[in-house]
Enzyme design. Sequence first.
Site, PDB file in Angstrom:
ATOM      1  N   GLU A   1     -10.608  28.550  14.204  1.00 55.44           N
ATOM      2  CA  GLU A   1     -11.529  28.591  13.058  1.00 55.44           C
ATOM      3  C   GLU A   1     -12.622  27.551  13.238  1.00 55.44           C
ATOM      4  O   GLU A   1     -12.345  26.416  13.646  1.00 55.44           O
ATOM      5  CB  GLU A   1     -10.829  28.271  11.720  1.00 55.44           C
ATOM      6  CG  GLU A   1      -9.894  29.319  11.196  1.00 55.44           C
ATOM      7  CD  GLU A   1      -9.259  28.935   9.865  1.00 55.44           C
ATOM      8  OE1 GLU A   1      -9.887  28.177   9.080  1.00 55.44           O
ATOM      9  OE2 GLU A   1      -8.129  29.395   9.620  1.00 55.44           O
TER      10      GLU A   1
ATOM     11  N   GLU B   1      -2.503  25.774   9.758  1.00 53.67           N
ATOM     12  CA  GLU B   1      -2.732  24.508   9.051  1.00 53.67           C
ATOM     13  C   GLU B   1      -1.554  24.111   8.163  1.00 53.67           C
ATOM     14  O   GLU B   1      -1.706  23.977   6.938  1.00 53.67           O
ATOM     15  CB  GLU B   1      -4.010  24.593   8.214  1.00 53.67           C
ATOM     16  CG  GLU B   1      -5.246  24.909   9.023  1.00 53.67           C
ATOM     17  CD  GLU B   1      -6.554  24.741   8.226  1.00 53.67           C
ATOM     18  OE1 GLU B   1      -6.485  24.494   7.011  1.00 53.67           O
ATOM     19  OE2 GLU B   1      -7.621  24.847   8.826  1.00 53.67           O
TER      20      GLU B   1
ATOM     21  N   ASN C   1      -8.372  24.341  14.350  1.00 61.70           N
ATOM     22  CA  ASN C   1      -9.387  24.642  13.343  1.00 61.70           C
ATOM     23  C   ASN C   1     -10.231  23.390  13.165  1.00 61.70           C
ATOM     24  O   ASN C   1      -9.706  22.323  12.843  1.00 61.70           O
ATOM     25  CB  ASN C   1      -8.752  25.003  12.000  1.00 61.70           C
ATOM     26  CG  ASN C   1      -8.065  26.370  12.032  1.00 61.70           C
ATOM     27  OD1 ASN C   1      -8.127  27.085  13.036  1.00 61.70           O
ATOM     28  ND2 ASN C   1      -7.408  26.721  10.946  1.00 61.70           N
TER      29      ASN C   1
ATOM     30  N   HIS D   1      -0.076  32.224   6.635  1.00 56.12           N
ATOM     31  CA  HIS D   1      -1.327  31.593   6.213  1.00 56.12           C
ATOM     32  C   HIS D   1      -1.222  31.346   4.700  1.00 56.12           C
ATOM     33  O   HIS D   1      -1.992  31.891   3.918  1.00 56.12           O
ATOM     34  CB  HIS D   1      -2.518  32.477   6.590  1.00 56.12           C
ATOM     35  CG  HIS D   1      -3.834  31.757   6.662  1.00 56.12           C
ATOM     36  ND1 HIS D   1      -4.643  31.752   7.788  1.00 56.12           N
ATOM     37  CD2 HIS D   1      -4.499  31.020   5.744  1.00 56.12           C
ATOM     38  CE1 HIS D   1      -5.740  31.044   7.547  1.00 56.12           C
ATOM     39  NE2 HIS D   1      -5.684  30.610   6.306  1.00 56.12           N
TER      40      HIS D   1
ATOM     41  N   ARG E   1      -8.558  37.513  14.566  1.00 57.52           N
ATOM     42  CA  ARG E   1      -7.387  36.809  14.030  1.00 57.52           C
ATOM     43  C   ARG E   1      -7.188  37.182  12.564  1.00 57.52           C
ATOM     44  O   ARG E   1      -8.126  37.089  11.759  1.00 57.52           O
ATOM     45  CB  ARG E   1      -7.593  35.293  14.167  1.00 57.52           C
ATOM     46  CG  ARG E   1      -6.520  34.491  13.499  1.00 57.52           C
ATOM     47  CD  ARG E   1      -6.628  32.991  13.802  1.00 57.52           C
ATOM     48  NE  ARG E   1      -5.599  32.318  13.037  1.00 57.52           N
ATOM     49  CZ  ARG E   1      -5.797  31.326  12.182  1.00 57.52           C
ATOM     50  NH1 ARG E   1      -7.012  30.826  12.008  1.00 57.52           N
ATOM     51  NH2 ARG E   1      -4.795  30.813  11.520  1.00 57.52           N
TER      52      ARG E   1
ATOM     53  N   TYR F   1     -13.647  21.777  11.256  1.00 55.12           N
ATOM     54  CA  TYR F   1     -14.745  21.886  10.303  1.00 55.12           C
ATOM     55  C   TYR F   1     -15.561  20.613  10.173  1.00 55.12           C
ATOM     56  O   TYR F   1     -16.768  20.651  10.024  1.00 55.12           O
ATOM     57  CB  TYR F   1     -14.204  22.271   8.912  1.00 55.12           C
ATOM     58  CG  TYR F   1     -13.706  23.690   8.865  1.00 55.12           C
ATOM     59  CD1 TYR F   1     -14.584  24.743   8.655  1.00 55.12           C
ATOM     60  CD2 TYR F   1     -12.362  23.981   9.068  1.00 55.12           C
ATOM     61  CE1 TYR F   1     -14.138  26.063   8.633  1.00 55.12           C
ATOM     62  CE2 TYR F   1     -11.906  25.302   9.050  1.00 55.12           C
ATOM     63  CZ  TYR F   1     -12.799  26.334   8.838  1.00 55.12           C
ATOM     64  OH  TYR F   1     -12.365  27.620   8.828  1.00 55.12           O
TER      65      TYR F   1
END
Length: 457
Positions: free
Chosen positions: A355, A169, A296, A124, A80, A298
């Site tokens: 991600e 995002e 994504n 992005h 990606r 985290y």
Amino acid sequence: MTDTPLLPFPSNFLWGTASSAYQIEGSPTADGKGPSIWDTFSHTPGKIERQETGDRAAEHYLRYQDDIRLMKEMGLNAYRFSIAWSRIFPQGNGSLNPAGLDFYDRLIDELLANGLAPVLTLFHWDLPQALQDQGGWPNRQTTDAFADYAAVIARRLGDRVAYWITHNEPWVAAMAGHFTGEHAPGIQDPFAALQSVHHLLLSHGKALQALRSELPAGKPIGITLNLSPVHPASNTPEDQAAAHLFDAVLNRSFLDPLLYGCYPQELLEALGSFFPPIEPDDLRLISAPLDFLGVNYYTRAVIHHDPQTPLIQASQVQPIGNEYSQMWEIYPAGLFELLLRLQRDYPPLPLFITENGVPVPDGVDADGRVRDERRIRYLHQHLVQLQRAIQQGVPVIGYLVWSLLDNFEWAYGYRMRFGLCYVDFETQQRILKDSGRWFAEIVRHNGVPPLPGAQGT
Ligand code: FCB
């Protein structure tokens, strides 16, 4: 790896890494590229730690062939990356720069020649500065410029890109860019932030329409969101209400319009007065069917009622006694919880982990090795949770580690190292870390070992 049977992943699972243009490419003026808001922001004193910039970054613009070879050697099958919009349209729209487009054309051919499926992100965060000068995302016209740019990319690269992602995002682009001001363009204004939320979503809808009409039939198109389970800091009604609102602001602000065609009521009650006009067709465009949702993941968010926080009276706390990386709490179970929640609360849709990763202050040992045990443990714990979710029927099509290379981590500069591969930013030498070797083994086996001491193993 181990003698215990591995926890298997589906066949045809996509395994790879993720990156973004500004964080790795460097070469900010090469071949006619125009400036982006990140070029401007990183050169503004006081915005980035140690005044670092992406001017060189990991020199991927110059070294992309070496980086692709590395991924091939690791046995990965997907990659990606994002396109720097201002390489294609140095002024954001208007006159096209063919040399910029040629770079991504070469990149994609090289990926395909090495068995890597190109996963392309259109945006992005690096908006052309020229569009910022005309108002940026708070200006509704930026949505048309984005759709035009999407159409051009689709026409030129559409035959070879495997997966399309409109935005990365958008919540962060709106909030960090326009509310807290920690990211480019560094604005601190709730009106600009909520205008950006709506216009980023609308630009997604318009770009989706443009991509559908330009791309060969059947090309999967999605969007990538940063999502986190939100937990109340205590079970008081105040903390629970704060967590509920925070979930509407963080997660449902994008999920609901995209997948249900409406903004959450709680969000409109709290922040509706900052929204721009919503025109009759907007939510229909925004909620046009997607082929997958990029996730994504985290960390989670733990929220308490906080009268000091403007607008939402809710803020994040750091639970004591838990494990933290340099940036966030490490909370692998949140990935399982999040995926199950998406399956429970939203219409069925393939999910793609676009991600997941962790910053570790890695260094090179005297023998030339980078022993990043902490990253291996992080990835291992998250992959076990991911596999559990897949076992429970959540349709996940792939998993991408953030990131292949150590890179420019926005306001933190180069202090946060996320790579499976170490980058010496002086010499630009790449050294595969222990985690890179470990991940290659996972990919080779299409399975992950159970965690040490896990029940039933
Ligand atoms: C995500 C961003 C990505 C990178 C990682 C660590 O929020 O999409 O660019 O900075 O965090």
